[in-house]
Design a protein around this motif. Structure first.
Motif, PDB file in Angstrom:
ATOM      1  N   ASP A   1      34.070  52.688  47.622  1.00 51.74           N
ATOM      2  CA  ASP A   1      34.961  52.669  46.460  1.00 51.74           C
ATOM      3  C   ASP A   1      36.329  52.100  46.832  1.00 51.74           C
TER       4      ASP A   1
ATOM      5  N   ARG B   1      36.027  48.390  47.243  1.00 56.27           N
ATOM      6  CA  ARG B   1      35.904  47.736  45.952  1.00 56.27           C
ATOM      7  C   ARG B   1      37.244  47.688  45.227  1.00 56.27           C
ATOM      8  N   ARG B   2      38.002  48.798  45.299  1.00 63.35           N
ATOM      9  CA  ARG B   2      39.327  48.798  44.665  1.00 63.35           C
ATOM     10  C   ARG B   2      40.264  47.791  45.323  1.00 63.35           C
TER      11      ARG B   2
ATOM     12  N   ALA C   1      39.349  45.020  46.838  1.00 63.31           N
ATOM     13  CA  ALA C   1      38.901  43.686  46.433  1.00 63.31           C
ATOM     14  C   ALA C   1      39.361  43.369  45.017  1.00 63.31           C
ATOM     15  N   GLU C   2      39.257  44.356  44.120  1.00 63.45           N
ATOM     16  CA  GLU C   2      39.720  44.135  42.748  1.00 63.45           C
ATOM     17  C   GLU C   2      41.226  43.919  42.697  1.00 63.45           C
TER      18      GLU C   2
ATOM     19  N   ALA D   1      41.910  40.427  43.883  1.00 61.91           N
ATOM     20  CA  ALA D   1      41.541  39.452  42.850  1.00 61.91           C
ATOM     21  C   ALA D   1      42.586  39.416  41.738  1.00 61.91           C
ATOM     22  N   GLU D   2      43.075  40.593  41.324  1.00 58.68           N
ATOM     23  CA  GLU D   2      44.110  40.636  40.291  1.00 58.68           C
ATOM     24  C   GLU D   2      45.406  40.005  40.772  1.00 58.68           C
TER      25      GLU D   2
ATOM     26  N   SER E   1      44.949  36.263  40.694  1.00 59.35           N
ATOM     27  CA  SER E   1      44.996  35.787  39.316  1.00 59.35           C
ATOM     28  C   SER E   1      46.423  35.775  38.789  1.00 59.35           C
TER      29      SER E   1
END
Length: 290
Positions: free
Chosen positions: A217, A220-221, A223-224, A227-228, A231
């Protein structure tokens, strides 16, 4: 002292005969079924100890049939699991006081987390944890865990549990074939020790799985978040470029507007304007004497 010992041995012999009579009774399988079923929502019922004792008796005396004992235990445990699920679905687990505090409460919390993260593993192992079987059955019904997924997993887990309980009794009873009471006693002690060991192993496995899930978890957080962030950087670059283009257009417009508005000043300052001024002076100079 010798007389007391003789009485104890005589009492042991009477007890062994009574145990053998129970083993031959036709209703003993019904007792196993009932105990295994009730244990699904009342954890104080001695279902496993009954199965272990009778299996030990079979190993030392050949009766009752261990196959029938195992089938009765399997059917009863499966019935109890589904009754517990039904109770949890209809009235919830909060009505049971022993699940609101202490080990019962911790078992409920573990059941909620287990059903959410890894239902199959938890349904297979919960019955080896104190209050675990009761908690997972009631909680599964209370949180409306799909029954179409619950019953086949319950069928598998109860089969494994029945075989496990019969095996402990049979192995321990085989050590004392000539002393049925001692065989049963050793089988019960072995079952308690095995239950403690299995409980520790299962608890350690669940802790390891929890830590692994937390790491996943967190990854994954991260990585997110990366990515944000990427962006956002791209979006920021596009926003900075747009004003430059706009300012260029605005400047051009301003220049166009300036040339339109300032046409008079442009006439007064350009080379053509000097020629016109000279011509005008000449004309005025000719007209004056006249």
């Amino acid at each position: 002292m010798g007389e007391l010992l003789d009485r104890l041995l005589s009492l042991t012999g009477v007890l062994e005969d009574w145990i053998l009579q129970i083993g031959d009774a036709w209703w003993v399988h019904l007792v196993v079924y009932a105990f295994a079923a009730l244990d699904g929502f009342f954890p104080t019922v001695p279902s496993e100890s009954t199965i272990v004792s009778l299996s030990s008796l079979w190993s030392s005396s050949g009766r009752p049939s261990i196959i029938l004992i195992g089938l009765a235990a399997w059917a009863g445990a499966f019935t109890g699991d589904n009754l517990g699920y039904l109770l949890g679905n209809k009235i919830g687990w909060e009505r049971f006081r022993f699940l609101r505090e202490g080990k019962g409460r911790r078992a409920v919390e573990a059941a909620e987390n287990g059903l959410r993260k890894r239902a199959l593993v938890f349904l297979m192992t919960a019955r080896y944890i104190p209050f675990g079987r009761t908690a997972v059955n009631l909680v599964a019904g209370a949180v409306h865990y799909p029954h179409r997924l619950f019953w086949p997993r319950s069928l598998l887990s109860t089969f494994v549990w029945a075989v496990y309980s019969c095996a402990i009794g049979a192995v321990a009873g085989a050590w004392f074939e000539n002393n049925h009471l001692l065989a049963i006693t050793v089988a019960l002690v072995a079952a308690i020790v095995m239950a403690l060991v299995v409980e520790r192993i299962i608890a350690a496995v669940h802790r390891w799985l929890d830590r692994r899930a937390e790491r996943r978890d967190a990854e994954r957080r991260d990585a997110e978040a990366d990515a944000e962030a990427g962006s956002a950087v791209e979006t920021g670059t596009g926003v900075d470029t747009a004003p430059d283009a706009g300012s260029g257009v605005s400047t051009g417009s301003a220049v166009g507007a300036g040339s339109t508005v300032g046409a008079g000043s442009a006439v007064g300052t350009g080379p053509g304007a000097d020629a016109e001024a000279d011509a005008a002076t000449t004309v005025h100079g000719e007209d004056s004497p006249a």
